[in-house]
Design an enzyme around this catalytic site. Structure first.
Site, short mmCIF file in Angstrom:
data_model
loop_
_atom_site.label_atom_id
_atom_site.label_comp_id
_atom_site.label_asym_id
_atom_site.label_seq_id
_atom_site.Cartn_x
_atom_site.Cartn_y
_atom_site.Cartn_z
N TRP A 56 76.79 -71.28 -49.10
CA TRP A 56 75.39 -71.30 -48.67
C TRP A 56 74.69 -69.95 -48.84
CZ3 TRP A 56 79.70 -72.88 -46.03
CH2 TRP A 56 79.89 -74.26 -45.92
N ASP A 57 75.29 -68.98 -49.51
CA ASP A 57 74.72 -67.65 -49.65
C ASP A 57 74.56 -66.97 -48.29
OD1 ASP A 57 73.58 -65.38 -50.78
OD2 ASP A 57 71.57 -66.26 -50.95
N MET A 58 75.55 -67.11 -47.44
CA MET A 58 75.52 -66.49 -46.13
C MET A 58 76.21 -65.12 -46.17
SD MET A 58 73.69 -68.23 -44.14
CE MET A 58 72.88 -69.82 -44.21
N LYS A 79 73.35 -63.81 -41.25
CA LYS A 79 72.28 -64.72 -41.65
C LYS A 79 72.28 -66.00 -40.82
CE LYS A 79 71.55 -63.55 -46.56
NZ LYS A 79 71.58 -64.12 -47.93
N ASN A 85 69.11 -69.35 -46.35
CA ASN A 85 69.68 -68.10 -46.83
C ASN A 85 68.72 -66.92 -46.71
OD1 ASN A 85 68.00 -68.97 -48.90
ND2 ASN A 85 69.32 -68.17 -50.51
#
Length: 770
Positions: free
Chosen positions: A451-453, A479, A571
């Site tokens: 998840w682009d965390m 995030k 994100n």
């Protein structure tokens, strides 16, 4: 007029009935379909001038009020936007000519008037309620910090977070809650570096200046380094590295420079006795004489180190540094950013430490090959596409550790093929020995991140009072909204962390982690429901409900999918690179949690048009060249471009770190610069940037998407002062003392991807001279 009224009700009813039927088919609320059909009945009655038209519409309005109260209670913004258009139509139908029956007050007209009066009364009461706010009090004020600030004088700001501990805390007390309202502009400086037409979309001004002695040091989005007189704002020197623009570059920004104080063995008047280190977007690390701005020729080659050295997959614009390095124990320790989701073959996320004098590489830590820290020989390369650190690190020189926040490997949404090392270090904080680069401990905040965390923020260090005595703590904002409080010597949690079940169902080639960590201190929002969808009217709210029901969503960590997934928090991050501010004396935290949902949809590579406009920014189509899927990521917004979930979208919050308790939380920011009409309505808006906190009991924060810098009472969170900015304030302020006055400096230059006004302003505020 009755015909006109009938047409209005027909259009309204048809739209609600069509959209409502679609929503019912998706398993959503029946209200819109029922209300739409009732409006169509009202329209038909108006066409034939039947008095019952008003009675039927009174029932529509009464049902709308009952449904709205059942869904959202007395929460004004979702309540008012549900009832706004229906009440306006009802007011129109009360007019004598609207139904074509003259001035007669029959049962239907009286009933409609009564429902409208009740609706307006309910709306008025809702305006007095603040269901999202929390009131309370934190300890605030001056005292002796447990964790010493090293050699940084009280009136200076030597590192990105003032000290290596990253606290964003100043011991200055001249500005306090009693006089902060008197702050006024003391001086303004314009850098001359403004956003250009051919710049990449994410060209942003995010710098936090340093203050050492009588000079301020800063950089501009195109990496021009500048020194200013701290008292007057007059320019003392300027260095332009003449970086060419590169359309491949995902970001064009500079968050700050770093300072090196030198050693006692070097004469204070010798050239480059003190240094400024400038990271650049063409992947260089440049050393400048802090007094003159000239390059230091004994550093690297002619004053610069080439960060492309030993780097795999070298492609212009794909690797650069946006954040200032850590300078500790005579080393300059730097990471770098890679372009997210551009290609499977990306450069390495290696962390490197250079001798602060010579620029010689002392060690390198590559999360893809974590045991090998000795410098690589010529011709060898680091692990391609390993997790990188694009944000800011912090350090504890006494423990001999540097704390590095790490992101995910790219592509963010595709987890197949990751090595064991990548799975261990992605989206984590790693403690490395300053002298050797060896791993002391690692703490992962998301398992198998899809998840682009990234861990986006500089960790903050303080000594924390616990039931077991005083412990060395590290505070890690994320995030996804969790704030992890760990023992910074061992990485063990101080505030509890538990593993909770997470949604499954990844694409066939991938998998999901069965559980994910959750901190006892969390700003993770509640799982979204259909009733949480929002719009300025029933119609865009209905569109959002249809979109919500069409997406895959089982709460936080719902995996990416081909049909489209709702990612919340998105994100953009509950917390991002602006981090939080920590008071080491009172052991409290000031933060700005933000809530914006995103959507992601995987696109098979063979379905992507070669002419598609891709990778213009982090939103939109990201190609993942060489991979099986591209991904389309967007904020989850209505047809009018507003967030689909109900406000507030941004807060300020105060936390007692000893207990992990949120003492107060208040909506932050207005829609003045985001709405068609510039109304300063405090709805609580998103922001990106960070706060600072002072021993005087005042915190300062810009960041929100309205153009203001604000001062807050740390004890209660009350806004005590606000100043209009000439451009977007998406940077973190700082404060210092010069000539006996405490100054607060904020950079206003805007943020390309969130659309705030561009500028080149450096503004200093101070109290009036006595």
């Amino acid at each position: 007029m009755a015909v006109f009224s009938a047409i209005v009700l027909f259009v309204m009813g048809a739209a609600l009935a069509f959209g409502g039927g679609w929503l019912v088919a998706l398993g959503g609320s029946w209200y819109y379909l029922i209300a739409g059909l009732a409006c169509l009945v009202t329209s038909a009655l108006l066409f034939v001038r039947q008095p019952a038209a008003r009675t039927v519409y009174a029932l529509v309005l009464a049902g709308t009020l009952a449904w709205a109260l059942w869904e959202v209670g007395f929460d004004w913004w979702p309540l008012g936007t549900r009832g706004g258009i229906p009440v306006l139509v009802g007011l129109w139908l009360l007019l004598p000519w609207a139904a074509g029956d003259g001035r007669r007050w029959d049962f239907g007209r009286i009933a409609l008037a009564a429902v409208i009066v009740v609706s307006i009364g309910v709306a008025g009461y809702a305006l007095t309620q603040n269901p999202h706010e929390k009131s309370g009090t934190l300890a605030a004020g001056a005292g002796e910090a447990v964790l010493q600030a090293g050699s940084v004088p009280d009136g200076d700001w030597h590192h990105y977070g003032r000290t290596l501990q990253g606290q964003r805390y100043s011991p200055l007390t001249q500005i306090n809650p009693g006089n902060v309202a008197q702050l006024a502009v003391a001086w303004t400086y314009r850098t001359g570096d403004v956003r250009r037409e051919d710049d990449v979309e994410e060209t942003t001004y995010q710098v936090t200046p340093l203050k050492v002695g009588n000079l301020l040091y800063l950089c501009t989005p195109h990496h021009i380094a500048i020194a200013l007189d701290a008292a007057t704002g007059e320019e003392r020197w300027r260095f332009d590295p003449e970086i060419p623009l590169d359309p491949n570059r995902q970001h064009q920004t500079c968050r700050g420079v770093s300072y090196f104080a030198g050693t006692d063995l070097q004469a204070a008047d010798e050239a480059c006795a003190t240094r400024i280190y400038l990271p650049t977007s063409d992947a260089r690390l440049i050393a400048l004489d802090a007094r003159t701005g000239r390059t230091c020729p004994d550093f690297g080659e002619d004053g610069a180190v080439d960060l492309w050295a030993n780097m795999p997959n070298q492609k212009s614009g794909y690797y650069y540094s946006t954040s200032p390095p850590v300078v500790a124990q005579g080393l300059v320790i730097i990471g770098g950013a890679v372009n997210d989701n551009y290609a499977m073959d990306s450069p390495s996320g290696v962390i490197r430490a250079y001798d602060a004098r010579s620029g010689a590489l002392v060690w390198n830590w590559d999360s893809g090959n974590p045991e090998r820290t000795e410098p690589l020989p010529p011709g060898a390369t680091y692990t391609p596409n390993s997790p990188n650190s694009w944000s800011v690190s912090s350090a504890d020189e006494e423990l001999g550790l540097v704390y590095v926040p790490l992101g995910n490997r790219t592509p963010d949404q595709l987890g197949m093929g990751r090595s064991d090392a990548v799975e261990r270090f992605s989206s984590s904080v790693v403690a490395l020995e300053i002298g050797t680069g060896r791993v002391r401990w690692v703490f992962q905040t998301v398992h198998h991140d899809l998840w682009d965390m990234d861990v986006p923020a500089q960790p903050a260090l303080l000594d924390l009072t616990t039931d077991q005595g005083t412990r060395p703590a590290i505070v890690i904002p994320t995030k996804q909204g969790d704030i992890y409080v760990l023992d910074r010597a061992t990485g063990e949690p101080i505030l509890p962390v538990r593993e909770v079940p997470a949604p499954g169902g990844a694409i066939p080639e991938d998998f999901t982690a069965p559980t994910q960590p959750v901190s006892a201190l969390t700003f993770n929002p509640s799982t979204l429901r259909g009733r949480d969808m929002w719009g300025v009217s029933l119609f865009d709210q209905l569109a959002c409900r249809i979109a919500f029901r069409s997406l895959r969503y089982e709460g936080r960590y719902t995996p990416p999918s081909l049909e489209g997934t709702l990612v919340y928090p998105g994100n953009f991050g509950t917390f991002n690179w602006g981090s939080v501010a920590v008071d080491p004396v009172n052991q409290t935290m000031f933060g700005m949690p933000t809530y914006v949902a995103f959507t992601s949809r995987l696109i098979p590579a063979d379905e992507i048009s070669p002419d598609a406009r891709a990778n213009a920014g982090e939103a939109g189509l990201n190609l993942n060249v060489g991979g099986p899927y591209g991904v389309i990521m967007q904020p989850f917004t209505s047809p009018l471009g507003l967030p689909c979930h109900a406000p507030p979208w941004g807060y300020v919050a105060g936390v007692d770190l000893r207990t992990g308790t949120v003492a107060w939380r208040h909506k932050n920011g207005t829609i003045r610069d985001a709405a068609p009409v510039p109304l300063p309505i405090r709805i609580g808006v998103p922001g990106i940037g960070g706060p600072i906190i002072t021993a005087g009991g005042v915190a300062f924060l810009g960041a929100a998407i309205d153009n203001y810098l604000r001062g807050y009472d740390v004890a209660t969170g009350e806004t005590l002062w606000e100043q209009r900015l000439p451009a977007g304030g998406q940077s973190t302020p700082m404060t210092y003392e010069a000539d006996g006055r405490q100054f607060v400096v904020h950079v206003a230059g805007g943020h390309g991807s969130i659309g705030t006004d561009a500028g080149d302003y450096v503004i200093a505020y101070a109290l009036p001279r006595n």
